[in-house]
Scaffold this motif. Structure first.
Motif, PDB file in Angstrom:
ATOM      1  N   LYS A  69       0.972  -1.131   0.067  1.00 38.89           N
ATOM      2  CA  LYS A  69       0.118   0.011   0.093  1.00 38.89           C
ATOM      3  C   LYS A  69       0.763   1.177   0.027  1.00 38.89           C
ATOM      4  O   LYS A  69       0.393   2.273  -0.645  1.00 38.89           O
ATOM      5  N   GLN A  70       1.992   1.164   0.643  1.00 41.28           N
ATOM      6  CA  GLN A  70       2.763   2.562   0.996  1.00 41.28           C
ATOM      7  C   GLN A  70       4.378   1.891   1.278  1.00 41.28           C
ATOM      8  O   GLN A  70       4.369   1.032   2.074  1.00 41.28           O
ATOM      9  N   CYS A  71       5.242   2.545   0.862  1.00 43.15           N
ATOM     10  CA  CYS A  71       6.650   2.269   1.438  1.00 43.15           C
ATOM     11  C   CYS A  71       6.981   3.704   2.033  1.00 43.15           C
ATOM     12  O   CYS A  71       6.829   4.956   1.348  1.00 43.15           O
ATOM     13  N   THR A  72       7.667   3.582   3.081  1.00 40.10           N
ATOM     14  CA  THR A  72       8.277   4.966   3.850  1.00 40.10           C
ATOM     15  C   THR A  72       9.910   4.620   4.517  1.00 40.10           C
ATOM     16  O   THR A  72      10.207   3.331   4.074  1.00 40.10           O
ATOM     17  N   LYS A  73      10.385   5.469   4.794  1.00 39.05           N
ATOM     18  CA  LYS A  73      11.731   5.235   5.338  1.00 39.05           C
ATOM     19  C   LYS A  73      11.687   3.996   6.464  1.00 39.05           C
ATOM     20  O   LYS A  73      12.683   3.342   6.762  1.00 39.05           O
ATOM     21  N   SER A  74      10.492   3.802   7.214  1.00 42.43           N
ATOM     22  CA  SER A  74      10.576   2.882   8.076  1.00 42.43           C
ATOM     23  C   SER A  74      10.239   1.441   7.708  1.00 42.43           C
ATOM     24  O   SER A  74      10.569   0.564   8.507  1.00 42.43           O
ATOM     25  N   GLY A  75       9.746   1.316   6.650  1.00 41.24           N
ATOM     26  CA  GLY A  75       9.118   0.378   5.950  1.00 41.24           C
ATOM     27  C   GLY A  75       8.092   0.361   5.022  1.00 41.24           C
ATOM     28  O   GLY A  75       7.810   1.384   4.764  1.00 41.24           O
ATOM     29  N   CYS A  76       7.426  -0.911   4.670  1.00 41.43           N
ATOM     30  CA  CYS A  76       6.588  -0.973   3.817  1.00 41.43           C
ATOM     31  C   CYS A  76       5.184  -1.472   4.656  1.00 41.43           C
ATOM     32  O   CYS A  76       5.098  -2.070   5.383  1.00 41.43           O
ATOM     33  N   PHE A  77       3.938  -0.952   4.143  1.00 41.66           N
ATOM     34  CA  PHE A  77       2.710  -1.211   4.813  1.00 41.66           C
ATOM     35  C   PHE A  77       2.044  -2.164   3.588  1.00 41.66           C
ATOM     36  O   PHE A  77       1.859  -1.772   2.287  1.00 41.66           O
ATOM     37  N   VAL A  78       1.718  -3.350   4.040  1.00 41.22           N
ATOM     38  CA  VAL A  78       1.016  -4.225   3.021  1.00 41.22           C
ATOM     39  C   VAL A  78      -0.304  -4.634   3.597  1.00 41.22           C
ATOM     40  O   VAL A  78      -0.625  -5.069   4.557  1.00 41.22           O
ATOM     41  N   ALA A  79      -1.248  -4.630   2.447  1.00 46.21           N
ATOM     42  CA  ALA A  79      -2.680  -4.968   2.723  1.00 46.21           C
ATOM     43  C   ALA A  79      -2.780  -6.617   2.440  1.00 46.21           C
ATOM     44  O   ALA A  79      -2.452  -6.980   1.591  1.00 46.21           O
ATOM     45  N   LEU A  80      -3.011  -7.332   3.569  1.00 46.50           N
ATOM     46  CA  LEU A  80      -3.248  -8.687   3.346  1.00 46.50           C
ATOM     47  C   LEU A  80      -4.455  -9.020   2.788  1.00 46.50           C
ATOM     48  O   LEU A  80      -5.460  -8.564   2.992  1.00 46.50           O
ATOM     49  N   SER A  81      -4.540 -10.175   1.901  1.00 51.99           N
ATOM     50  CA  SER A  81      -5.602 -10.555   1.384  1.00 51.99           C
ATOM     51  C   SER A  81      -5.865 -12.055   1.647  1.00 51.99           C
ATOM     52  O   SER A  81      -5.085 -12.402   2.213  1.00 51.99           O
TER      53      SER A  81
END
Length: 128
Positions: free
Chosen positions: A116-128
């Protein structure tokens, strides 16, 4: 009948660009929503552009919310059912059971999802 697990036909009534998903009229009284992560198995940008109002689609009922809203999927892996693999064109699609609860997750577990989004802290993933 609109119950969890049912595979039914419906008509696209609205497409909400920007990740809003696809709204499907199931019968004269019920409609449901296909969340953007349930439109297709492959994570392509702007998946909703493949659909327009009036399109007849086959959907899998994922469940019903407390308010009566119906969650749907257009993903080939959901439409294939628990039978296993299904041929979709030249690709073999494996049924994806999805993640229903955080209790199904453990370190090292293999899951599918969409970044969903990547930042300096890491990536956010929507699980399906």
């Amino acid at each position: 009948q609109v119950v969890a697990g049912a595979k039914i036909a419906g008509t696209v009534s609205k497409v909400a660009p920007g990740g809003g998903g696809v709204f499907v009229q199931l019968n004269s009284r019920q409609h449901g929503r296909v969340h953007v992560t349930d439109i297709a198995d492959d994570p392509r940008p702007e998946l909703w552009k493949d659909y327009k109002p009036g399109d007849v689609v086959e959907v899998r009922v994922l469940g019903k919310g407390e308010g009566g809203e119906v969650d749907l999927s257009l993903r080939a892996s959901h439409l294939a059912g628990a039978a296993g693999a299904k041929k979709a064109g030249s690709k073999s699609v494996i049924y994806d059971t999805g993640v229903g609860s955080v209790t199904q997750l453990a370190p090292g577990a293999a899951v599918t999802g969409f970044v969903k989004q990547c930042t300096k802290s890491g990536c956010f993933v929507a699980l399906s």
